[in-house]
Design a protein around this motif. Structure first.
Motif, PDB file in Angstrom:
ATOM      1  N   THR A  29       0.738  -1.178  -0.111  1.00 23.91           N
ATOM      2  CA  THR A  29       0.081  -0.176  -0.032  1.00 23.91           C
ATOM      3  C   THR A  29       0.771   1.185   0.065  1.00 23.91           C
ATOM      4  OG1 THR A  29      -1.601  -1.106   1.230  1.00 23.91           O
ATOM      5  CG2 THR A  29      -1.793   1.083   1.312  1.00 23.91           C
ATOM      6  N   ALA A  30       1.843   1.304   0.779  1.00 16.53           N
ATOM      7  CA  ALA A  30       2.712   2.560   0.771  1.00 16.53           C
ATOM      8  C   ALA A  30       3.399   2.669  -0.203  1.00 16.53           C
ATOM      9  CB  ALA A  30       3.735   2.268   1.936  1.00 16.53           C
ATOM     10  N   ARG A  31       4.075   1.668  -1.116  1.00 14.53           N
ATOM     11  CA  ARG A  31       4.652   1.624  -2.357  1.00 14.53           C
ATOM     12  C   ARG A  31       3.569   2.107  -3.343  1.00 14.53           C
ATOM     13  NH1 ARG A  31       6.839  -2.964  -0.548  1.00 14.53           N
ATOM     14  NH2 ARG A  31       5.653  -4.373  -1.784  1.00 14.53           N
ATOM     15  N   ALA A  32       2.364   1.893  -3.202  1.00 12.51           N
ATOM     16  CA  ALA A  32       1.407   2.133  -4.319  1.00 12.51           C
ATOM     17  C   ALA A  32       1.125   3.652  -4.121  1.00 12.51           C
ATOM     18  CB  ALA A  32       0.042   1.338  -4.178  1.00 12.51           C
ATOM     19  N   LEU A  33       0.955   4.309  -2.862  1.00 18.35           N
ATOM     20  CA  LEU A  33       0.705   5.376  -2.659  1.00 18.35           C
ATOM     21  C   LEU A  33       1.693   6.330  -3.091  1.00 18.35           C
ATOM     22  CD1 LEU A  33      -0.763   5.269   1.049  1.00 18.35           C
ATOM     23  CD2 LEU A  33      -1.985   6.130  -1.234  1.00 18.35           C
ATOM     24  N   CYS A  34       2.843   5.961  -3.220  1.00 20.58           N
ATOM     25  CA  CYS A  34       4.034   6.817  -3.543  1.00 20.58           C
ATOM     26  C   CYS A  34       4.037   7.206  -5.082  1.00 20.58           C
ATOM     27  CB  CYS A  34       5.267   6.170  -3.324  1.00 20.58           C
ATOM     28  SG  CYS A  34       5.977   5.962  -1.584  1.00 20.58           S
ATOM     29  N   ILE A  35       3.214   6.586  -5.799  1.00 13.57           N
ATOM     30  CA  ILE A  35       3.160   6.842  -7.217  1.00 13.57           C
ATOM     31  C   ILE A  35       1.780   7.840  -7.508  1.00 13.57           C
ATOM     32  CG2 ILE A  35       4.333   4.902  -7.859  1.00 13.57           C
ATOM     33  CD1 ILE A  35       1.609   3.762  -8.881  1.00 13.57           C
ATOM     34  N   GLY A 168      -3.638   0.190  17.296  1.00 13.50           N
ATOM     35  CA  GLY A 168      -2.591  -0.712  16.503  1.00 13.50           C
ATOM     36  C   GLY A 168      -2.809  -0.814  14.975  1.00 13.50           C
ATOM     37  N   TYR A 169      -3.676  -0.321  14.556  1.00  6.28           N
ATOM     38  CA  TYR A 169      -3.820  -0.806  12.914  1.00  6.28           C
ATOM     39  C   TYR A 169      -2.650  -0.258  12.000  1.00  6.28           C
ATOM     40  CZ  TYR A 169      -5.747  -0.282   8.266  1.00  6.28           C
ATOM     41  OH  TYR A 169      -5.820  -0.637   6.827  1.00  6.28           O
ATOM     42  N   ARG A 170      -2.490  -1.366  11.152  1.00  5.41           N
ATOM     43  CA  ARG A 170      -1.285  -1.226  10.245  1.00  5.41           C
ATOM     44  C   ARG A 170      -1.990  -1.603   8.940  1.00  5.41           C
ATOM     45  NH1 ARG A 170       1.852  -5.662  13.316  1.00  5.41           N
ATOM     46  NH2 ARG A 170      -0.057  -6.905  12.634  1.00  5.41           N
ATOM     47  N   PHE A 171      -1.013  -0.935   7.894  1.00  9.17           N
ATOM     48  CA  PHE A 171      -1.488  -1.077   6.587  1.00  9.17           C
ATOM     49  C   PHE A 171      -1.510  -2.622   6.182  1.00  9.17           C
ATOM     50  CE2 PHE A 171      -0.080   3.475   5.580  1.00  9.17           C
ATOM     51  CZ  PHE A 171      -1.385   3.767   5.292  1.00  9.17           C
ATOM     52  N   THR A 172      -0.653  -3.370   6.823  1.00 11.16           N
ATOM     53  CA  THR A 172      -0.639  -4.791   6.359  1.00 11.16           C
ATOM     54  C   THR A 172      -1.692  -5.547   7.117  1.00 11.16           C
ATOM     55  OG1 THR A 172       0.980  -5.141   8.130  1.00 11.16           O
ATOM     56  CG2 THR A 172       1.812  -4.473   6.019  1.00 11.16           C
ATOM     57  N   ASP A 173      -2.517  -4.686   7.900  1.00 14.20           N
ATOM     58  CA  ASP A 173      -3.456  -6.094   8.623  1.00 14.20           C
ATOM     59  C   ASP A 173      -4.842  -6.006   7.648  1.00 14.20           C
ATOM     60  OD1 ASP A 173      -2.213  -5.718  11.284  1.00 14.20           O
ATOM     61  OD2 ASP A 173      -3.163  -3.866  11.696  1.00 14.20           O
ATOM     62  N   ARG A 174      -5.255  -7.445   7.946  1.00 14.61           N
ATOM     63  CA  ARG A 174      -6.495  -7.828   7.366  1.00 14.61           C
ATOM     64  C   ARG A 174      -7.640  -7.082   8.004  1.00 14.61           C
ATOM     65  NH1 ARG A 174      -6.677 -13.667   5.000  1.00 14.61           N
ATOM     66  NH2 ARG A 174      -4.639 -13.768   3.803  1.00 14.61           N
ATOM     67  N   CYS A 175      -8.715  -6.692   7.267  1.00 16.70           N
ATOM     68  CA  CYS A 175      -9.570  -5.853   7.689  1.00 16.70           C
ATOM     69  C   CYS A 175     -10.922  -6.200   7.168  1.00 16.70           C
ATOM     70  CB  CYS A 175      -9.438  -4.393   7.645  1.00 16.70           C
ATOM     71  SG  CYS A 175     -10.718  -3.203   8.471  1.00 16.70           S
ATOM     72  N   VAL A 176     -11.880  -6.588   7.923  1.00 16.65           N
ATOM     73  CA  VAL A 176     -13.632  -6.774   7.142  1.00 16.65           C
ATOM     74  C   VAL A 176     -14.319  -5.390   7.273  1.00 16.65           C
ATOM     75  CG1 VAL A 176     -15.587  -7.816   7.605  1.00 16.65           C
ATOM     76  CG2 VAL A 176     -13.753  -9.304   7.872  1.00 16.65           C
ATOM     77  N   THR A 195     -10.191  -6.469  -1.715  1.00 19.90           N
ATOM     78  CA  THR A 195      -9.479  -5.526  -2.189  1.00 19.90           C
ATOM     79  C   THR A 195      -8.264  -4.967  -1.639  1.00 19.90           C
ATOM     80  OG1 THR A 195     -10.144  -3.080  -3.007  1.00 19.90           O
ATOM     81  CG2 THR A 195     -10.881  -3.478  -0.591  1.00 19.90           C
ATOM     82  N   LEU A 196      -7.494  -3.917  -2.081  1.00 22.97           N
ATOM     83  CA  LEU A 196      -6.239  -3.599  -1.339  1.00 22.97           C
ATOM     84  C   LEU A 196      -5.413  -5.003  -1.248  1.00 22.97           C
ATOM     85  CD1 LEU A 196      -7.080  -1.038   1.686  1.00 22.97           C
ATOM     86  CD2 LEU A 196      -6.060  -0.576  -0.619  1.00 22.97           C
ATOM     87  N   CYS A 197      -5.205  -5.455  -2.385  1.00 21.94           N
ATOM     88  CA  CYS A 197      -4.306  -6.501  -2.536  1.00 21.94           C
ATOM     89  C   CYS A 197      -4.477  -7.589  -1.647  1.00 21.94           C
ATOM     90  CB  CYS A 197      -2.772  -5.951  -2.281  1.00 21.94           C
ATOM     91  SG  CYS A 197      -2.401  -4.668  -3.171  1.00 21.94           S
ATOM     92  N   GLY A 198      -6.019  -7.847  -1.373  1.00 15.84           N
ATOM     93  CA  GLY A 198      -6.561  -8.968  -0.584  1.00 15.84           C
ATOM     94  C   GLY A 198      -6.559  -8.761   1.010  1.00 15.84           C
ATOM     95  N   ARG A 199      -6.243  -7.386   1.265  1.00 12.94           N
ATOM     96  CA  ARG A 199      -6.161  -7.483   2.827  1.00 12.94           C
ATOM     97  C   ARG A 199      -7.480  -6.973   3.308  1.00 12.94           C
ATOM     98  NH1 ARG A 199      -1.245  -5.057   1.293  1.00 12.94           N
ATOM     99  NH2 ARG A 199      -2.242  -2.868   1.851  1.00 12.94           N
TER     100      ARG A 199
END
Length: 477
Positions: A29-35, A168-176, A195-199
């Protein structure tokens, strides 16, 4: 870029400590946001918030005053509506030096926004910078306004990420996500998509029934989310089913993130019981004029002073002061320069809290949010009773699948009920007796049984449809 870029005022230029942007988690997500063109707005805002949440009250006040002066200068020079307002009041921006001086300006109502929207567009921005947005119309007055295309949403995400950091939320966390999405595959009996690369697992709130909820629960268990993000009314449907069928909490879920609706105390209790974890709520609006959220240690709402200025006014339009004071929320956004909203009447009602918390943040606080003005029932003697006070988390509603109040006349309300199989005359008697007690005998309640209660077009579930004009309000606490 436009001649005024508010991302600078939210970032390095306005930050007297000379911050460098913080590094995001090393994630896809961070790498995607950079562009993305909006990434700099996100990065600057997020960097500011990581520092400013540690500022003392004086530093926060100084930052907010600078941001306000920048906004007023811009509005006077570039926004026809506000140039006219300043001239009608015989004012110039320099007459307003602090947030307390905003009382010199008139309120901006939803009707004003509808009527004057073309003149609220900043003339120094190109047309391509404007993104037209509308509210859901839950107050009875849907309105349109403008975001700065791409940038407004990026800044909003920076604030939301800062709030979710607290649990404690992180970009890598799975979220419903249970927030009113309509999933195309629902026609084939699949009520979710990733969505969001399956997360993130987006689940349709429009297909949650007694028949489909076992599939929802099974899918959530297999997805193993760390967080559930939801409208409170949608999460309540899932939580009630789990409690009534003895289903254990999802073991991987650390917190339920609730927003976009008022979270009633009975809902918080039910969600905490069913999911066995912290329920974390925030308060904001589509117009992006106010944002406040709970912290690690308190269920009170911490107002982001970097986001906007919040006033509470009484029925007479005058400010209400001190902890425990209740009033309508009036807001001034400090981040949207393409369509400034200054002293905007939100038609929300809240209670001021004590401006100190053991978390250490020096933010102003709301003790609680009572909800929209449209979430009050009006009694025969014109007292307003919040739906917060109508606690529906009671055993007298055990045989009620769904309910909804509908008021068209003062002192009278219709209560629609969807019955469960075990519902009987005794349930009706107990409900009417309990509501008579809650309303002090000042509201006549008529019960009507229905097969279903439809959700709004955004997938929300309204507990009250209020059709009385509530522009002038008075509140019973």
């Amino acid at each position: 870029m436009q001649s005024i870029d508010m991302s600078t005022s939210m970032g390095v230029r306005m930050n007297h400590r000379g911050l460098k942007p913080l590094r995001l988690e090393n994630s896809v997500t961070a790498r995607a946001l950079c562009i993305l063109p909006a990434y700099s707005a996100y990065q600057k805002t997020y960097a500011l918030l990581q520092e400013s949440q540690r500022w003392n009250r004086e530093e926060l006040a100084a930052h907010q005053a600078r941001a306000l002066l920048c906004l007023l200068d811009h509005a006077y020079e570039n926004v026809p509506y506000y140039r006219r307002v300043f001239q009608e009041q015989s004012l110039v921006p320099e007459d307003i030096q602090t947030p307390d001086d905003l009382v010199l300006l008139p309120f901006l109502t939803r009707e004003d926004l509808q009527t004057n929207l073309p003149d609220l567009k900043a003339q120094n921005y190109p047309e391509s910078a404007f993104e037209y947005v509308t509210t859901g119309g839950s107050t009875g007055i849907p309105v349109g306004f403008y975001y700065e295309k791409g940038v407004s949403r990026a800044r909003e995400w920076a604030f939301m990420k800062t709030q979710w950091d607290r649990v404690g939320y992180r970009f890598t966390d799975r979220c419903v996500v249970l927030r009113g999405y309509i999933v195309e595959s629902a026609k084939e009996g699949v009520y979710w998509k990733k969505t969001l690369c399956g997360r993130w697992l987006l689940m349709s709130s429009h297909h949650m029934t007694e028949e489909t909820l076992p599939a929802y629960i099974d899918r959530i268990k297999r997805f193993k989310p760390r967080f559930i993000q939801a409208y409170p009314s949608v999460a309540t449907i899932l939580a009630r089913y789990m409690r009534e069928h003895g289903i254990e909490p999802f073991p991987t879920v650390k917190a339920v993130l609730c927003g976009s609706e008022n979270l009633y105390p009975w809902q918080r209790d039910l969600l905490t019981e069913a999911f066995g974890c912290r329920v974390f709520s925030w308060y904001g609006n589509s117009e992006q004029t106010v944002l406040a959220g709970e912290c690690e240690e308190s269920s009170h709402y911490h107002i982001f002073p970097e986001y906007g200025i919040v006033e509470l006014i009484g029925r007479d339009g005058q400010p209400v002061q001190g902890p425990g004071a209740m009033g309508e929320v009036v807001t001034t956004n400090l981040t949207n320069f393409v369509c400034p909203l200054i002293r905007y009447r939100t038609m929300d009602v809240a209670v001021r809290g004590r401006d100190s918390c053991t978390c250490g943040r020096a933010y102003p606080m709301l003790e609680r949010v009572e909800g929209r003005l449209q979430e009050f029932i009006v009694t025969k003697n014109r007292r307003f009773i919040s739906m917060t006070a109508v606690n529906m988390h009671s055993d007298i509603f055990d045989n009620v699948a769904q309910f909804q109040f509908h008021q068209e006349k003062e002192g009278e309300t219709l209560l629609r009920i969807v019955k469960k199989p075990g519902y009987g005359d005794r349930d009706t008697e107990r409900i009417l007796r309990e509501l008579d007690r809650k309303f002090d005998g000042d509201v006549d309640v008529t019960i009507r049984f229905v097969d279903e209660i439809p959700r709004t077009r955004r997938g929300k579930y309204q507990f009250l449809i209020q059709e009385l004009p509530l522009g002038q309000w008075g509140i019973s606490v």
